[in-house]
Scaffold this motif. Sequence first.
Motif, PDB file in Angstrom:
ATOM      1  N   ARG A 310       1.092  -3.836   4.123  1.00 33.13           N
ATOM      2  CA  ARG A 310       0.090  -3.119   3.321  1.00 33.13           C
ATOM      3  C   ARG A 310       0.668  -1.776   2.912  1.00 33.13           C
ATOM      4  NH1 ARG A 310      -1.856  -6.043   7.401  1.00 33.13           N
ATOM      5  NH2 ARG A 310      -1.404  -4.409   8.914  1.00 33.13           N
ATOM      6  N   PRO A 311       0.924  -1.584   1.640  1.00 32.11           N
ATOM      7  CA  PRO A 311       1.667  -0.399   1.198  1.00 32.11           C
ATOM      8  C   PRO A 311       0.994   0.909   1.558  1.00 32.11           C
ATOM      9  CG  PRO A 311       0.799  -1.671  -0.676  1.00 32.11           C
ATOM     10  CD  PRO A 311       0.583  -2.489   0.547  1.00 32.11           C
ATOM     11  N   TRP A 312      -0.302   0.926   1.577  1.00 35.46           N
ATOM     12  CA  TRP A 312      -1.004   2.218   1.855  1.00 35.46           C
ATOM     13  C   TRP A 312      -0.801   2.683   3.301  1.00 35.46           C
ATOM     14  CZ3 TRP A 312      -3.233  -2.423   0.626  1.00 35.46           C
ATOM     15  CH2 TRP A 312      -3.946  -3.080   1.625  1.00 35.46           C
ATOM     16  N   GLU A 313      -0.374   1.715   4.190  1.00 35.41           N
ATOM     17  CA  GLU A 313      -0.139   2.111   5.570  1.00 35.41           C
ATOM     18  C   GLU A 313       1.275   2.632   5.785  1.00 35.41           C
ATOM     19  OE1 GLU A 313      -1.079  -1.278   7.927  1.00 35.41           O
ATOM     20  OE2 GLU A 313      -3.243  -1.078   7.621  1.00 35.41           O
ATOM     21  N   ASN A 314       2.136   2.461   4.782  1.00 38.02           N
ATOM     22  CA  ASN A 314       3.520   2.908   4.931  1.00 38.02           C
ATOM     23  C   ASN A 314       3.773   4.278   4.330  1.00 38.02           C
ATOM     24  OD1 ASN A 314       4.371   0.533   6.203  1.00 38.02           O
ATOM     25  ND2 ASN A 314       4.489  -0.531   4.233  1.00 38.02           N
ATOM     26  N   GLN A 315       2.710   4.903   3.729  1.00 35.68           N
ATOM     27  CA  GLN A 315       2.914   6.199   3.122  1.00 35.68           C
ATOM     28  C   GLN A 315       3.006   7.266   4.203  1.00 35.68           C
ATOM     29  OE1 GLN A 315      -0.418   6.412   0.511  1.00 35.68           O
ATOM     30  NE2 GLN A 315       0.516   5.015  -0.981  1.00 35.68           N
ATOM     31  N   PRO A 316       3.908   8.243   4.050  1.00 35.79           N
ATOM     32  CA  PRO A 316       4.071   9.290   5.068  1.00 35.79           C
ATOM     33  C   PRO A 316       2.842  10.196   5.136  1.00 35.79           C
ATOM     34  CG  PRO A 316       5.423   9.741   3.126  1.00 35.79           C
ATOM     35  CD  PRO A 316       4.826   8.388   2.924  1.00 35.79           C
TER      36      PRO A 316
END
Lengths: 316, 109
Positions: A310-316
Amino acid sequence: MQFKDYYQLLGVEPSATAEEIKKAYKRQARRYHPDVSKEKDAEQKFKEVAEAYEVLKSDDKRREYDQLRTQGARGGNGQFTPPPGWESASHYSSAADQAGGFSDFFESLFGRQGSFHRAQGAGDTMRMDGEDVHAELALLLEELHLGSEQTVHVRVPEVDVHGLVSHRIKKLKVKVPAGTAEGSVLRIKGQGAAGFGSGRQGDLLLKIKLAPHPLFSVDGRDISLVVPVLPWEAALGCKVTIPTLQHKTRVSIPPGSQSGQKLRLAGLGLAGNPPGDFYVVVKVVMPPTIDDTAKALYQQLAAGGDTSPRPWENQP
Amino acid sequence: MTTTVLTVEADADGLWWTLHQLTSASVLQADFIAECVALGLAEVSGEPVEWRFSPPARMRLEKAWRLHRDLEVPASALPLVLQLLEEIDYLHAEAAQLQARLRHWEGHG
């Protein structure tokens, strides 16, 4: 109503003998008969010639016509009106008579007949083309691909000599060519509604529909097959056996394949020129059951993994 | 969705007229049909009650009738006349096709 000069139509003098009139008719009929003529407007011209001959070949009708020719009222615009009270002694009424599709001018002089009875006789150029009949034919994908012979039943209208319309079921064997595409229309000449008189037979237009297939989906000539793979097959790559329209074949699923990834097998779609392609659509699925061993292995993966899908969980 | 019109041959074994049906549904009369059959204008077998006429046979018989009635073509000449007319139509169609192909090649020349 325009006056018709039957002598002029046949190209003879008003003093012509019966023999000369007959010869002139034969000459004109040969020139304009719709079955043999390549002349423009041949059918209309033949109608006029046949009408002229219908009148001039009969002594009685010709006498009446000659009388009207000299006595009929003609207005300044050339319009013709029969004398008041005019009634033909040689009234045109018998079905055995030779006429059909004649002009208003003719009918004003010699009467008219039920339109469908006009189909009989020398003047008959009454024609009505048969209608095209439309129907659908559902085929399996394999039948479209390989071609097939189908028996179809179609309901077509028919008109009898009395003008009555009835329907009957036609049973036809139709050869569907290999590679016929969905939505194609097969035109089967002469298998529609019957024509009337010299009218042509209508055609049967069969629209090809595709019956749903349990495995394949179709887009034009391209075929797709969803291939389920297990997570480790998707991760490590694997070889799977798949059915195509032609035969079974082996396909390599590359390592790291995602759900929805497409693999193209060129030319293995529906036959045609060019043929369609065959697409393998990867779908990652979980095994139906997970035992303790598998669960432990998944836990190892979970502990070592640091990336979320899930891309939103990989944002710093 | 593409719509392609193809022309295919149909085997119309369910659409054949008997002699009675043909005389009822057309201007053709039984004696004329029998004469045409004897001249080979329509292929049938067996006794007249067993005769079956296909749609092309019906069209041929009707054309023969119009030629006989309107142009006074003698019945004995009908097979030759029909054959020649059919050959003319075929040759016209072939000439048109060849001319179209010639134009196509000239366009690419």
